[in-house]
Design an enzyme around this catalytic site. Structure first.
Site, PDB file in Angstrom:
ATOM      1  N   CYS A  29      -5.621  -2.375   2.495  1.00 10.69           N
ATOM      2  CA  CYS A  29      -4.703  -1.223   2.424  1.00 10.69           C
ATOM      3  C   CYS A  29      -3.725  -1.225   3.610  1.00 10.69           C
ATOM      4  O   CYS A  29      -4.107  -0.923   4.750  1.00 10.69           O
ATOM      5  CB  CYS A  29      -5.469   0.103   2.382  1.00 10.69           C
ATOM      6  SG  CYS A  29      -4.384   1.485   1.930  1.00 10.69           S
TER       7      CYS A  29
ATOM      8  N   CYS B 267       3.648   1.748   0.118  1.00  8.31           N
ATOM      9  CA  CYS B 267       2.460   0.989  -0.267  1.00  8.31           C
ATOM     10  C   CYS B 267       2.564  -0.387   0.394  1.00  8.31           C
ATOM     11  O   CYS B 267       3.473  -1.162   0.059  1.00  8.31           O
ATOM     12  CB  CYS B 267       2.401   0.862  -1.788  1.00  8.31           C
ATOM     13  SG  CYS B 267       0.938  -0.030  -2.325  1.00  8.31           S
TER      14      CYS B 267
HETATM   15  O1  PYC Z   1      -1.612  -1.135   0.743  1.00  7.03           O
HETATM   16  O2  PYC Z   1      -0.750   0.750   1.418  1.00  7.03           O
HETATM   17  C1  PYC Z   1      -1.384   0.101   0.619  1.00  7.03           C
HETATM   18  C2  PYC Z   1      -1.925   0.775  -0.575  1.00  7.03           C
HETATM   19  C3  PYC Z   1      -1.903   2.100  -0.851  1.00  7.03           C
HETATM   20  C4  PYC Z   1      -2.528   2.274  -2.080  1.00  7.03           C
HETATM   21  C5  PYC Z   1      -2.937   1.036  -2.514  1.00  7.03           C
HETATM   22  N1  PYC Z   1      -2.574   0.118  -1.579  1.00  7.03           N
END
Ligand code: PYC
Length: 324
Positions: free
Chosen positions: A249, A99
């Site tokens: 993300c 994550c």
């Molecule tokens: O930042 O990789 C990320 C992530 C995955 C799910 C929520 N954030």
């Protein structure tokens, strides 16, 4: 080996946690009170948690103490001698391989606790070992596990929507990067975007479209024009929790960069500025590893939002949370 180092500690009375957000997406780091899972690898430790102590995950990130957008991070001893710690990430529904926003939240938390200073640090995760550079201005840059484009231009029949084309890529989690979306990429349309992305996720499962080694594709990303002049694109990412990422993300930006590289539009070292649905931005770029693998780098900021003691009273009917 699965099981717990201390199997008598089934449900602690309290846990000390530190909450942060990374460009809007929350991370809750468990500081103490969670019995350590046994296992020689991070994947075995994650399996031990899932099989024998899933109530701890639910207690910490499901309601009423958490919520579907929250990612929890359990710190463990490292499995590699050069690493600082191991990390198992989880959400209100399941466990993650890696994550990105969560790693940056963990690092900010360790800085806040005075446990980490300027320099390069490694962390073991179920997806592999990742590195973090902390500079004198407090900026955090992570080097992710290798990202890869698995399949371009996959055709999917989505009930209620029709044909959707997209790319399958890995950035520490598996992503379907859809080429189109119906709802506008605006925060006010988050519920609609979530429904659309969930329909795509169900269609992928129903049509047996998976990542390498049969891994489920549990993150769906939509992409469009940025609203900020300093960004290259804006995204919406549905996470494996069933809720959407408030940040751009980290693993999704890694998967996106791998696809852009495969299409010949992102050279090694070129900076990609990824805006999220909430307007935050991650800076990313790809490096080439010793065996030609693509090593995504993500630079971002995280902020501490709370230091708290979670209380799990014996007579609280919701002490292990509700929901998934
Ligand atoms: O930042 O990789 C990320 C992530 C995955 C799910 C929520 N954030």
């Amino acid at each position: 080996m699965s099981g717990f180092a201390d199997s008598s500690a089934v449900m602690p009375a309290t846990m000390h946690v530190i909450d942060s957000h990374t460009e809007g997406e929350p991370t809750r780091v468990i500081i103490d009170g969670w019995p350590l899972p046994a296992g020689d690898t991070m994947a075995l430790r994650r399996q031990a948690l899932a099989e024998n102590a899933d109530h701890l995950r639910r207690a910490v990130v499901c309601e009423p103490r958490g919520h579907a957008a929250m990612v929890g991070a359990l710190l463990t001893p490292p499995v590699r001698s050069a690493s600082t710690a191991g990390i198992i990430f989880f959400n209100s529904r399941t466990y993650l391989g890696m994550c990105g926003h969560g790693l940056i939240g963990v690092v900010q938390t360790l800085v806040h606790l005075g446990r980490l200073g300027e320099g390069r640090w490694q962390f073991d995760t179920p997806a592999g070992t990742v590195s973090v550079d902390l500079d004198d201005a407090g900026e955090i840059t992570m080097e992710n596990v290798p990202a890869r484009c698995h399949e371009l231009d996959v055709e999917l029949a989505v009930p209620g929507i029709g044909a959707v084309r997209g790319d399958v890529a890995y950035g520490g989690n598996w992503f379907f990067l859809a080429h189109s979306h119906r709802a506008p990429l605006e925060l006010g349309a988050a519920a609609e975007l979530t429904r659309e992305a969930r329909a795509i996720e169900s269609a992928l499962t129903a049509q047996g479209i998976r990542g390498a080694d049969g891994e489920p594709i549990d993150h769906i990303e939509f992409s469009g024009s940025p609203t900020r002049s300093d960004a290259d694109a804006r995204n919406f990412v549905l996470c494996s929790s069933g809720d959407y990422d408030r940040s751009p993300c980290g693993t999704g930006t890694s998967a996106t960069m791998a696809v852009l590289h495969a299409r010949g539009s992102l050279p090694i070292g070129a900076v990609w500025r990824q805006e999220s649905i909430t307007g935050g931005v991650f800076s990313g770029w790809l490096d080439s590893g010793p065996d030609g693998e693509l090593l995504p780098h993500i630079r971002a900021r995280a902020f501490i939002t709370a230091e708290a003691t979670l209380v799990f009273a014996d007579d609280d009917p919701f002490r292990t949370g509700f929901g998934e």
